[in-house]
Scaffold this motif. Structure first.
Motif, mmCIF file in Angstrom:
data_model
loop_
_atom_site.group_PDB
_atom_site.id
_atom_site.type_symbol
_atom_site.label_atom_id
_atom_site.label_comp_id
_atom_site.label_asym_id
_atom_site.label_seq_id
_atom_site.Cartn_x
_atom_site.Cartn_y
_atom_site.Cartn_z
ATOM 1 N N THR A 284 0.829 -1.204 0.000
ATOM 2 C CA THR A 284 0.000 0.000 0.000
ATOM 3 C C THR A 284 0.865 1.257 0.000
ATOM 4 O OG1 THR A 284 -1.759 -1.153 1.190
ATOM 5 C CG2 THR A 284 -1.792 1.255 1.234
ATOM 6 N N VAL A 285 1.925 1.238 0.794
ATOM 7 C CA VAL A 285 2.845 2.385 0.856
ATOM 8 C C VAL A 285 3.495 2.626 -0.500
ATOM 9 C CG1 VAL A 285 5.018 3.216 1.836
ATOM 10 C CG2 VAL A 285 3.294 2.198 3.325
ATOM 11 N N VAL A 286 4.000 1.544 -1.116
ATOM 12 C CA VAL A 286 4.684 1.690 -2.408
ATOM 13 C C VAL A 286 3.709 2.136 -3.500
ATOM 14 C CG1 VAL A 286 5.941 0.446 -4.207
ATOM 15 C CG2 VAL A 286 6.479 0.039 -1.805
ATOM 16 N N ALA A 287 2.496 1.599 -3.457
ATOM 17 C CA ALA A 287 1.506 1.990 -4.458
ATOM 18 C C ALA A 287 1.206 3.483 -4.373
ATOM 19 C CB ALA A 287 0.225 1.176 -4.271
ATOM 20 N N PHE A 288 1.066 3.999 -3.157
ATOM 21 C CA PHE A 288 0.819 5.441 -2.996
ATOM 22 C C PHE A 288 1.995 6.249 -3.525
ATOM 23 C CE2 PHE A 288 1.377 9.377 -0.654
ATOM 24 C CZ PHE A 288 0.143 9.989 -0.820
ATOM 25 N N LEU A 289 3.203 5.810 -3.176
ATOM 26 C CA LEU A 289 4.383 6.564 -3.605
ATOM 27 C C LEU A 289 4.486 6.612 -5.127
ATOM 28 C CD1 LEU A 289 6.988 5.209 -1.032
ATOM 29 C CD2 LEU A 289 6.076 7.530 -1.137
ATOM 30 N N LYS A 290 4.234 5.478 -5.793
ATOM 31 C CA LYS A 290 4.353 5.462 -7.252
ATOM 32 C C LYS A 290 3.256 6.283 -7.923
ATOM 33 C CE LYS A 290 7.007 1.261 -7.924
ATOM 34 N NZ LYS A 290 7.129 -0.020 -8.649
ATOM 35 N N VAL B 177 11.253 -4.067 1.395
ATOM 36 C CA VAL B 177 10.362 -3.077 0.775
ATOM 37 C C VAL B 177 9.577 -2.362 1.874
ATOM 38 C CG1 VAL B 177 8.368 -2.750 -0.744
ATOM 39 C CG2 VAL B 177 10.175 -4.381 -1.365
ATOM 40 N N GLY B 178 9.575 -1.046 1.817
ATOM 41 C CA GLY B 178 8.868 -0.247 2.806
ATOM 42 C C GLY B 178 9.765 0.334 3.871
ATOM 43 N N ASP B 179 11.060 -0.059 3.900
ATOM 44 C CA ASP B 179 11.974 0.545 4.864
ATOM 45 C C ASP B 179 12.236 2.008 4.499
ATOM 46 O OD1 ASP B 179 12.171 -1.781 6.273
ATOM 47 O OD2 ASP B 179 14.120 -2.385 5.433
ATOM 48 N N ILE B 180 12.395 2.840 5.522
ATOM 49 C CA ILE B 180 12.677 4.272 5.309
ATOM 50 C C ILE B 180 14.188 4.454 5.239
ATOM 51 C CG2 ILE B 180 12.462 6.601 6.249
ATOM 52 C CD1 ILE B 180 9.913 5.647 7.687
ATOM 53 N N LEU B 181 14.670 5.043 4.165
ATOM 54 C CA LEU B 181 16.092 5.359 3.999
ATOM 55 C C LEU B 181 16.338 6.801 4.410
ATOM 56 C CD1 LEU B 181 16.607 3.788 0.453
ATOM 57 C CD2 LEU B 181 17.128 2.722 2.664
ATOM 58 N N TYR B 182 17.513 7.047 4.963
ATOM 59 C CA TYR B 182 17.861 8.435 5.295
ATOM 60 C C TYR B 182 19.312 8.711 4.941
ATOM 61 C CZ TYR B 182 19.812 6.478 9.651
ATOM 62 O OH TYR B 182 20.541 5.734 10.562
ATOM 63 N N VAL C 114 11.974 6.024 0.451
ATOM 64 C CA VAL C 114 11.452 4.706 0.809
ATOM 65 C C VAL C 114 12.015 3.676 -0.161
ATOM 66 C CG1 VAL C 114 9.390 3.292 1.073
ATOM 67 C CG2 VAL C 114 9.357 5.690 1.785
ATOM 68 N N TYR C 115 12.510 2.563 0.394
ATOM 69 C CA TYR C 115 13.043 1.470 -0.421
ATOM 70 C C TYR C 115 11.879 0.706 -1.044
ATOM 71 C CZ TYR C 115 15.776 -2.627 -1.755
ATOM 72 O OH TYR C 115 16.382 -3.643 -2.472
ATOM 73 N N ILE C 116 11.939 0.490 -2.376
ATOM 74 C CA ILE C 116 10.834 -0.189 -3.062
ATOM 75 C C ILE C 116 11.262 -1.537 -3.655
ATOM 76 C CG2 ILE C 116 9.677 2.002 -3.599
ATOM 77 C CD1 ILE C 116 10.772 1.740 -6.478
ATOM 78 N N GLY C 117 12.475 -2.005 -3.345
ATOM 79 C CA GLY C 117 12.947 -3.301 -3.821
ATOM 80 C C GLY C 117 13.839 -3.194 -5.046
ATOM 81 N N ASP C 118 14.523 -4.294 -5.330
ATOM 82 C CA ASP C 118 15.410 -4.387 -6.498
ATOM 83 C C ASP C 118 16.488 -3.311 -6.512
ATOM 84 O OD1 ASP C 118 13.962 -6.601 -7.422
ATOM 85 O OD2 ASP C 118 12.542 -5.296 -8.501
ATOM 86 N N GLY C 119 16.953 -2.920 -5.341
ATOM 87 C CA GLY C 119 18.029 -1.934 -5.273
ATOM 88 C C GLY C 119 17.600 -0.518 -5.629
ATOM 89 N N LYS C 120 16.306 -0.233 -5.553
ATOM 90 C CA LYS C 120 15.794 1.090 -5.926
ATOM 91 C C LYS C 120 15.028 1.724 -4.770
ATOM 92 C CE LYS C 120 15.314 -0.308 -10.772
ATOM 93 N NZ LYS C 120 14.391 -0.459 -11.917
ATOM 94 N N TYR C 121 14.939 3.034 -4.820
ATOM 95 C CA TYR C 121 14.138 3.763 -3.838
ATOM 96 C C TYR C 121 13.356 4.864 -4.546
ATOM 97 C CZ TYR C 121 17.734 7.441 -3.987
ATOM 98 O OH TYR C 121 18.608 8.430 -4.392
ATOM 99 N N LEU C 122 12.330 5.337 -3.892
ATOM 100 C CA LEU C 122 11.487 6.410 -4.436
ATOM 101 C C LEU C 122 11.519 7.573 -3.455
ATOM 102 C CD1 LEU C 122 8.015 5.991 -6.119
ATOM 103 C CD2 LEU C 122 8.431 7.874 -4.529
ATOM 104 N N ASP C 123 11.710 8.762 -3.987
ATOM 105 C CA ASP C 123 11.762 9.941 -3.113
ATOM 106 C C ASP C 123 11.370 11.191 -3.878
ATOM 107 O OD1 ASP C 123 13.978 10.166 -4.776
ATOM 108 O OD2 ASP C 123 15.266 11.016 -3.216
ATOM 109 N N ALA C 124 11.077 12.248 -3.122
ATOM 110 C CA ALA C 124 10.944 13.591 -3.705
ATOM 111 C C ALA C 124 12.351 14.158 -3.678
ATOM 112 C CB ALA C 124 9.980 14.447 -2.892
#
Length: 265
Positions: free
Chosen positions: A153-159, A214-219, A231-241
Motif C-alpha cells: 500500500t505504501v509503495v503503491a501510494f508513492l508510485k 520493501v517499505g523501509d525508510i532510507l535516510y 522509501v526502499y521499493i525493492g530491487d536496489g531502488k528507492y522512491l523519493d521527492a
C-alpha cells in the motif's frame, strides 16, 4: 479779340503712355526692318517713298483680354488639379499605413492565439500522460517483489505521485518535499510519522543497508540529523521527492547510497 480765336486746334487727343509705347515699339520694329531691307538692296535702288501704317495693339483689345482670361482660368484649374492630387496621394498613404498597422496587429493576435493553443494542448497531453502513467504504476505495484500488505500500500501510494513537483515545505497533493511524501505514504496504512527527516531517521528500528525490505525508510546524514529521506521499493531502488529539478522519481540506491535505514512496518 485774337485773330486766331475761331480757329479750331489741330492737336489730337493724347494717347495713354502704355498705348503710345506699344505702338512706338511696333512702328520702330517695322521701320528698322524696312531700313535693313533698303540698305541690303542695290546701290542705285530708288529711295523708299511710301510707309505702311501698322495696326495699333492696345491692352484693352477684346482679343488680348480674352487670351489673358483664358490663361488665368487655365492656371487656376491647374492649381486646383494639383491640390486635389496632393490630397488624394495623402489619403492613399494614410490608408496604406493604417492597413499595414491593422495587418501587423492581426498577425500578432493570431500568433498569440496559436501559442496559447499550443500551450494548452501541451498541458492537456502532459496531464493525460501523467494520469496514464499513474494508472499503470498503480496496477504494477501489486506485483512488486516482496511488496505485500502494508508495504504494498505504501509503495503503491508513492508510485502514484511520480512526476509531482518538489517544493520545500509542500505537503501535497501535487507537490512535496522529501519528508512530507514519506509521511503521507505511511499515513495510508495508519502510521503517523514525524514531519521532518531528522525525526523520521529515528522512527522505528534501525536496520542494516544489507538487509533492506520493501517499505523501509532510507535516510541520508546521521540518525537524528538526517537531511533527506526516501522509501526502499525493492530491487536496489528507492522512491523519493528528490529535488526541484527532478521532482518525485525512482532512483538506483547504488547511485546515491543512503546513510542508514529504519523499519516501521
Amino acid at each position: 479779340m485774337s485773330h486766331t480765336a475761331h480757329i479750331r486746334s489741330h492737336r489730337k487727343p493724347r494717347r495713354s503712355s502704355s498705348k503710345l509705347a506699344l505702338r512706338a515699339g511696333v512702328a520702330g520694329g517695322v521701320l528698322s526692318t524696312i531700313a535693313v531691307a533698303g540698305s541690303a538692296g542695290p546701290a542705285n535702288a530708288e529711295p523708299v517713298t511710301e510707309t505702311i501704317e501698322m495696326p495699333a495693339l492696345t491692352f484693352d483689345s477684346p482679343e488680348l483680354a480674352g487670351a489673358v482670361a483664358l490663361s488665368a482660368e487655365a492656371t487656376q484649374q491647374a492649381a486646383l488639379d494639383l491640390d486635389l492630387q496632393i490630397q488624394e496621394n495623402a489619403a492613399a498613404a494614410k490608408a496604406a499605413k493604417a492597413a499595414k498597422k491593422a495587418k501587423a496587429e492581426a498577425e500578432r493576435k493570431a500568433e498569440a492565439e496559436r501559442k496559447a493553443e499550443e500551450a494548452a494542448r501541451a498541458a492537456a497531453e502532459e496531464r493525460s500522460s501523467r494520469s496514464s502513467e499513474r494508472t499503470t504504476l498503480s496496477s504494477a505495484s501489486q506485483s512488486v517483489s516482496n511488496a505485500s500488505g502494508s508495504a504494498g500500500t505504501v509503495v503503491a501510494f508513492l508510485k502514484a505521485q511520480l512526476g509531482d513537483a518538489y517544493v520545500l515545505g509542500a505537503t501535497g497533493p501535487n507537490s512535496w518535499d522529501c519528508s512530507s511524501l514519506v509521511q503521507a505514504a505511511f499515513r495510508q496504512v495508519g502510521i503517523d510519522l514525524p514531519r521532518v527527516s531528522q525525526d523520521q531517521s529515528l522512527a522505528g528500528t534501525q536496520v542494516s543497508l544489507d538487509n533492506l525490505q520493501v517499505g523501509d525508510i532510507l535516510y541520508w546524514g546521521g540518525a537524528g540529523s538526517a537531511y533527506h529521506t526516501g522509501v526502499y521499493i525493492g530491487d536496489g531502488k528507492y522512491l523519493d521527492a528528490a529535488n526541484p529539478s527532478k521532482g518525485v522519481v525512482i532512483q538506483e540506491l547504488s547511485g546515491y547510497p543512503a546513510s542508514g535505514a529504519v523499519r516501521v512496518l
